[in-house]
Design a protein around this motif. Structure first.
Motif, mmCIF file in Angstrom:
data_model
loop_
_atom_site.group_PDB
_atom_site.id
_atom_site.type_symbol
_atom_site.label_atom_id
_atom_site.label_comp_id
_atom_site.label_asym_id
_atom_site.label_seq_id
_atom_site.Cartn_x
_atom_site.Cartn_y
_atom_site.Cartn_z
ATOM 1 N N HIS A 212 8.773 -14.322 -19.362
ATOM 2 C CA HIS A 212 9.002 -15.311 -18.304
ATOM 3 C C HIS A 212 9.805 -14.719 -17.149
ATOM 4 C CE1 HIS A 212 7.718 -18.262 -21.282
ATOM 5 N NE2 HIS A 212 8.657 -17.822 -22.092
ATOM 6 N N PHE A 213 10.861 -13.986 -17.459
ATOM 7 C CA PHE A 213 11.860 -13.643 -16.455
ATOM 8 C C PHE A 213 11.778 -12.224 -15.907
ATOM 9 C CE2 PHE A 213 13.684 -17.458 -18.218
ATOM 10 C CZ PHE A 213 14.307 -18.050 -17.135
ATOM 11 N N THR A 214 11.137 -11.289 -16.600
ATOM 12 C CA THR A 214 11.183 -9.888 -16.165
ATOM 13 C C THR A 214 10.623 -9.715 -14.759
ATOM 14 O OG1 THR A 214 11.052 -9.107 -18.448
ATOM 15 C CG2 THR A 214 10.444 -7.557 -16.719
ATOM 16 N N ALA A 215 9.450 -10.278 -14.481
ATOM 17 C CA ALA A 215 8.841 -10.109 -13.159
ATOM 18 C C ALA A 215 9.671 -10.748 -12.041
ATOM 19 C CB ALA A 215 7.415 -10.658 -13.155
ATOM 20 N N PRO A 216 10.075 -12.021 -12.155
ATOM 21 C CA PRO A 216 10.826 -12.599 -11.032
ATOM 22 C C PRO A 216 12.215 -12.010 -10.849
ATOM 23 C CG PRO A 216 10.612 -14.191 -12.825
ATOM 24 C CD PRO A 216 9.708 -13.058 -13.156
ATOM 25 N N ILE A 217 12.856 -11.525 -11.922
ATOM 26 C CA ILE A 217 14.128 -10.823 -11.749
ATOM 27 C C ILE A 217 13.914 -9.580 -10.890
ATOM 28 C CG2 ILE A 217 15.827 -9.375 -12.960
ATOM 29 C CD1 ILE A 217 15.776 -11.455 -15.214
ATOM 30 N N ALA A 218 12.832 -8.850 -11.159
ATOM 31 C CA ALA A 218 12.520 -7.650 -10.364
ATOM 32 C C ALA A 218 12.315 -7.999 -8.901
ATOM 33 C CB ALA A 218 11.287 -6.954 -10.929
ATOM 34 N N LEU A 219 11.715 -9.150 -8.621
ATOM 35 C CA LEU A 219 11.533 -9.577 -7.228
ATOM 36 C C LEU A 219 12.878 -9.752 -6.535
ATOM 37 C CD1 LEU A 219 8.741 -12.315 -7.522
ATOM 38 C CD2 LEU A 219 8.458 -9.879 -7.031
ATOM 39 N N CYS A 220 13.790 -10.458 -7.205
ATOM 40 C CA CYS A 220 15.108 -10.695 -6.605
ATOM 41 C C CYS A 220 15.839 -9.380 -6.357
ATOM 42 C CB CYS A 220 15.943 -11.598 -7.509
ATOM 43 S SG CYS A 220 15.443 -13.335 -7.498
ATOM 44 N N GLU A 221 15.773 -8.473 -7.324
ATOM 45 C CA GLU A 221 16.454 -7.187 -7.165
ATOM 46 C C GLU A 221 15.856 -6.397 -6.007
ATOM 47 O OE1 GLU A 221 17.977 -6.387 -11.747
ATOM 48 O OE2 GLU A 221 15.980 -5.674 -11.131
ATOM 49 N N ALA A 222 14.531 -6.374 -5.905
ATOM 50 C CA ALA A 222 13.880 -5.619 -4.835
ATOM 51 C C ALA A 222 14.161 -6.236 -3.463
ATOM 52 C CB ALA A 222 12.375 -5.555 -5.083
ATOM 53 N N ALA A 223 14.322 -7.567 -3.433
ATOM 54 C CA ALA A 223 14.601 -8.249 -2.163
ATOM 55 C C ALA A 223 16.069 -8.174 -1.770
ATOM 56 C CB ALA A 223 14.156 -9.706 -2.254
ATOM 57 N N GLY A 224 16.901 -7.585 -2.627
ATOM 58 C CA GLY A 224 18.319 -7.450 -2.311
ATOM 59 C C GLY A 224 19.134 -8.691 -2.565
ATOM 60 N N ILE A 227 22.008 -11.001 -8.152
ATOM 61 C CA ILE A 227 21.539 -11.615 -9.387
ATOM 62 C C ILE A 227 22.312 -11.001 -10.544
ATOM 63 C CG2 ILE A 227 19.541 -10.036 -9.449
ATOM 64 C CD1 ILE A 227 18.041 -12.318 -10.952
ATOM 65 N N THR A 228 23.013 -11.848 -11.300
ATOM 66 C CA THR A 228 23.901 -11.390 -12.360
ATOM 67 C C THR A 228 23.820 -12.327 -13.561
ATOM 68 O OG1 THR A 228 25.805 -12.725 -11.656
ATOM 69 C CG2 THR A 228 25.535 -10.559 -10.610
ATOM 70 N N ASP A 229 24.609 -11.998 -14.592
ATOM 71 C CA ASP A 229 24.794 -12.947 -15.675
ATOM 72 C C ASP A 229 25.881 -13.948 -15.265
ATOM 73 O OD1 ASP A 229 27.285 -11.729 -16.025
ATOM 74 O OD2 ASP A 229 26.793 -10.809 -17.952
ATOM 75 N N PHE A 230 26.289 -14.816 -16.183
ATOM 76 C CA PHE A 230 27.276 -15.846 -15.850
ATOM 77 C C PHE A 230 28.666 -15.278 -15.547
ATOM 78 C CE2 PHE A 230 25.175 -19.705 -18.166
ATOM 79 C CZ PHE A 230 24.293 -19.839 -17.121
ATOM 80 N N ASP A 231 28.925 -14.033 -15.964
ATOM 81 C CA ASP A 231 30.231 -13.420 -15.713
ATOM 82 C C ASP A 231 30.234 -12.559 -14.456
ATOM 83 O OD1 ASP A 231 31.605 -14.423 -18.053
ATOM 84 O OD2 ASP A 231 30.337 -13.077 -19.228
ATOM 85 N N GLY A 232 29.111 -12.527 -13.730
ATOM 86 C CA GLY A 232 29.027 -11.703 -12.538
ATOM 87 C C GLY A 232 28.703 -10.254 -12.826
ATOM 88 N N ASN A 233 28.376 -9.951 -14.083
ATOM 89 C CA ASN A 233 27.989 -8.598 -14.466
ATOM 90 C C ASN A 233 26.484 -8.412 -14.258
ATOM 91 O OD1 ASN A 233 30.613 -7.857 -15.317
ATOM 92 N ND2 ASN A 233 30.299 -8.970 -17.232
ATOM 93 N N PRO A 234 25.992 -7.166 -14.338
ATOM 94 C CA PRO A 234 24.554 -6.954 -14.186
ATOM 95 C C PRO A 234 23.747 -7.879 -15.082
ATOM 96 C CG PRO A 234 25.679 -4.857 -14.211
ATOM 97 C CD PRO A 234 26.722 -5.893 -14.516
ATOM 98 N N VAL A 235 22.634 -8.357 -14.563
ATOM 99 C CA VAL A 235 21.822 -9.311 -15.297
ATOM 100 C C VAL A 235 21.460 -8.723 -16.660
ATOM 101 C CG1 VAL A 235 19.619 -8.520 -14.318
ATOM 102 C CG2 VAL A 235 19.867 -10.904 -15.034
ATOM 103 N N HIS A 236 21.467 -9.563 -17.684
ATOM 104 C CA HIS A 236 21.222 -9.216 -19.088
ATOM 105 C C HIS A 236 22.446 -8.658 -19.798
ATOM 106 C CE1 HIS A 236 17.138 -10.107 -18.279
ATOM 107 N NE2 HIS A 236 16.793 -8.945 -17.764
ATOM 108 N N THR A 237 23.541 -8.395 -19.080
ATOM 109 C CA THR A 237 24.745 -7.921 -19.764
ATOM 110 C C THR A 237 25.297 -9.001 -20.685
ATOM 111 O OG1 THR A 237 25.284 -6.488 -17.898
ATOM 112 C CG2 THR A 237 27.057 -6.969 -19.452
ATOM 113 N N GLY A 238 25.357 -10.217 -20.176
ATOM 114 C CA GLY A 238 25.828 -11.363 -20.944
ATOM 115 C C GLY A 238 24.861 -12.512 -20.798
ATOM 116 N N PRO A 239 25.296 -13.720 -21.147
ATOM 117 C CA PRO A 239 24.389 -14.869 -21.091
ATOM 118 C C PRO A 239 24.146 -15.363 -19.671
ATOM 119 C CG PRO A 239 26.581 -15.587 -21.708
ATOM 120 C CD PRO A 239 26.635 -14.078 -21.653
#
Length: 263
Positions: A212-224, A227-239
């Protein structure tokens, strides 16, 4: 119209997403058999038909690659470092209800890293694409709409047996004073953040390796987009996932999410 660079893997991703979208357009608004997944979720004949067509496109172009689909699971390429992650109909409930918030999500991961992605929105014919740090939209003259939107989507698909951030955040008066929250349950919202059609998106859960999420996360990253986890860390680091069009919105959403975190 923005045009993608001539990259073979990206061309396969776009062709697969478009093939799935064509199937969905043809089946939209028709009576469809349903297969229950949970009490509130199901797959339809359209999910399966679109995934088989996508598998055909990818399998013809990349027969040695792995393929993991929402409906069929892993069907090819066990042990391959190159794996295609596919959700042929993200937003099935919306689709079945003849609501246009649904998409086709296709991503290629190489050694666990997303390299290309394509998200097709069948009702508009648009395809959002990412190739490493490049981003574009096929089927639209302007990539970014006027910046005055305050729309923030919140995923409503949280746990049934405990409180979750999405439900609490949607009712937060501070959120409603600054933003215009919309409760959604499709990752199309992340594609809309990447294009500027949404100011932000929040979802609970852990989504590493998700079809579900891999493709749209890549879009956000490529668009600058931040996008993070709830703690402000890189996405997928935490919940959780918090995505936004700009750093100020992202910081404010993180502050609001922190109010509603559960142990």
């Amino acid at each position: 119209m923005t045009t993608p660079p001539s990259q073979a893997d990206l061309e396969v991703a776009i062709a697969a997403a478009r093939a799935g979208a064509e199937v969905l357009r043809g089946m939209y608004g028709t009576a469809l058999d349903r297969q229950a997944k949970t009490a509130t979720d199901f797959a339809t004949a359209a999910d399966l038909a679109a995934e088989r067509v996508i598998l055909d496109v990818i399998g013809s172009a990349r027969p040695d690659d792995g393929f993991v689909g929402e409906e069929l699971g892993r069907v090819t390429g066990a042990g391959s470092a190159r794996v295609w992650l596919v959700d042929p109909l993200c937003g099935t409930i919306n689709f079945a209800a003849m609501t246009t918030h649904f998409s086709v999500n296709v991503a290629l991961t190489v050694g666990g890293r997303t390299t290309v992605a394509a998200v097709s929105h069948p009702p508009s014919g648009e395809v959002y694409w990412a190739d490493h740090d490049e981003f574009g939209i096929l089927g639209r003259d302007e990539v970014t709409p006027p910046p005055e939107t305050a729309l923030v989507d919140i995923n409503a698909d949280g746990p049934l047996d405990e409180p979750f951030v999405g439900a609490q955040l949607a009712a937060d008066p501070e959120l409603r004073r600054r933003f215009s929250p919309r409760v959604e349950s499709t990752t199309l919202a992340l594609a809309w953040v990447s294009s500027g059609q949404r100011l932000g998106y929040v979802t609970d859960g852990r989504h590493r390796g998700s079809v579900h999420f891999t493709a749209p996360i890549a879009l956000c990253e490529a668009a600058g987009c931040p996008i993070t986890d709830f703690d402000g860390n890189p996405v997928h680091t935490g919940p959780g996932i918090v995505a936004a069009r700009d750093p100020d919105t992202h910081a404010h959403l993180l502050e609001l999410v922190a109010r509603h975190r559960t142990a």
